[in-house]
Design an enzyme around this catalytic site. Structure first.
Site, mmCIF file in Angstrom:
data_model
loop_
_atom_site.group_PDB
_atom_site.id
_atom_site.type_symbol
_atom_site.label_atom_id
_atom_site.label_comp_id
_atom_site.label_asym_id
_atom_site.label_seq_id
_atom_site.Cartn_x
_atom_site.Cartn_y
_atom_site.Cartn_z
ATOM 1 C CB ALA A 140 23.088 43.391 34.318
ATOM 2 C CB ALA A 141 22.475 45.213 39.999
ATOM 3 N N GLY A 142 20.182 46.246 38.096
ATOM 4 C CA GLY A 142 18.838 46.785 37.910
ATOM 5 C C GLY A 142 17.998 45.927 36.985
ATOM 6 C CG ASP A 143 18.961 45.550 32.944
ATOM 7 O OD1 ASP A 143 18.066 46.420 32.948
ATOM 8 O OD2 ASP A 143 20.031 45.675 32.317
#
Length: 311
Positions: free
Chosen positions: A242-245
């Site tokens: 979830a780093a991209g989110d």
């Protein structure tokens, strides 16, 4: 306060932590297992809410225990869930393996998300009241198109994360204002393994592109402008789930506040850098105060021309 509508998925993440991800046919012994709320849509909604946005979530959960927990997690984060429907059957799930280097592999089972094939009563109005609409590809394409069409008709800026990667119809790309793929998704969409080449190819379809590059930072390209890069803050990654989110949710808030793109990219990169230092998806996402404090603790990497840019 930035108003953000998210049309997207909610999943329960079933996360196994292992020293090294298994190869095909291999069995490995893990160190821990967790069930944590996730889904790219819900993740971006939580990230935006924790970053200071006023967020409404549009989608569906199943009539099961996971559905109850997913809705509760969004509400606890400050996300409006009136447009999150409960449908018969199972909620979506994501089966995630996280290794000791913080890398992950994911299998998504759509569940209730697969039944979201368009907008329902009131959804277009919710989108129209927002400053930005966030979209991903864990819902059926019909729903993504419907959301993007409603946003364009009402002058709402649309940000699309093209994940899971697939070929996108020109109709959808024509409705997108900002495309945010990671480097692998950008390559899958264009055939270019070089992020700059991929970004330049994508600019034929959309006006702005941000390619996320993991620990290498992000690449921004827009029509008529020199591409620029923002290096990522140097941190030790524990879990990149979830780093991209987190980045997209924070970026949406920053853009809605009118911050210049270089500043918005640095701030969103700070939020993502905080998230990878913690396990889990939504649990790892920083608050606005945490991101501000991290940014204030030392100078964030400056944005600069991409090495491949021509003057």
């Amino acid at each position: 306060m930035t108003a953000i509508a998210v049309l997207g998925s909610t999943n329960m993440d079933l996360v196994a932590y292992v020293p090294k991800a298994p190869r095909l046919g291999e069995t490995v012994t893990g160190s821990a297992f967790r069930t944590v709320p996730g889904g790219k849509g819900a993740n971006q909604a939580v990230a935006a809410a924790r970053s200071g946005g006023e967020v409404v979530m549009i989608g569906a959960v199943g009539a099961d225990e996971f559905g109850v927990r997913l809705r509760s997690a969004l509400t606890a984060a400050g996300v409006e869930t009136a447009a999150l429907r409960t449908v018969e059957g199972a909620s979506g799930t994501a089966h995630i393996t996280v290794d000791d280097e913080g890398g992950n592999s994911i299998i998504v089972i759509p569940g209730a998300n697969g039944g979201v094939t368009g907008l329902e009563a009131g959804d277009a109005a919710r989108i129209g009241a927002a400053d930005l609409l966030l979209l991903q590809l864990e819902l059926p394409m019909e729903a993504v198109l419907a959301g993007a069409s409603a946003a364009r008709a009402q002058g709402v800026r649309t940000v699309l994360t093209p994940a899971p990667a697939r070929m996108l119809p020109h109709e959808l790309l024509g409705l997108v204002d900002l495309l945010v793929p990671n480097e692998h998704e950008a390559a899958a969409l264009t055939g270019f393994t070089d992020p700059l080449g991929a970004a330049e190819a994508l600019l034929r379809e959309v006006p702005e592109v941000v390619v996320t590059l993991g620990a290498a930072g992000v690449l921004y390209a827009a029509r008529g402008q020199e591409p620029l890069t923002v290096p990522a803050p140097r941190v030790r990654a524990v879990d990149t789930t979830a780093a991209g989110d987190t980045f997209v949710g924070a970026l949406a808030v920053a853009l809605g506040e009118g911050r210049p793109m270089p500043q918005a990219l640095r701030w969103a990169s700070a939020a993502a850098a905080l998230s990878v230092q913690r396990p889990g998806a939504q649990d790892s996402m920083p608050t606005r105060a945490e991101t501000d404090a991290f940014a204030a603790a030392g100078p964030l990497p400056a944005a600069g021309p991409h090495p491949g840019a021509t003057s």
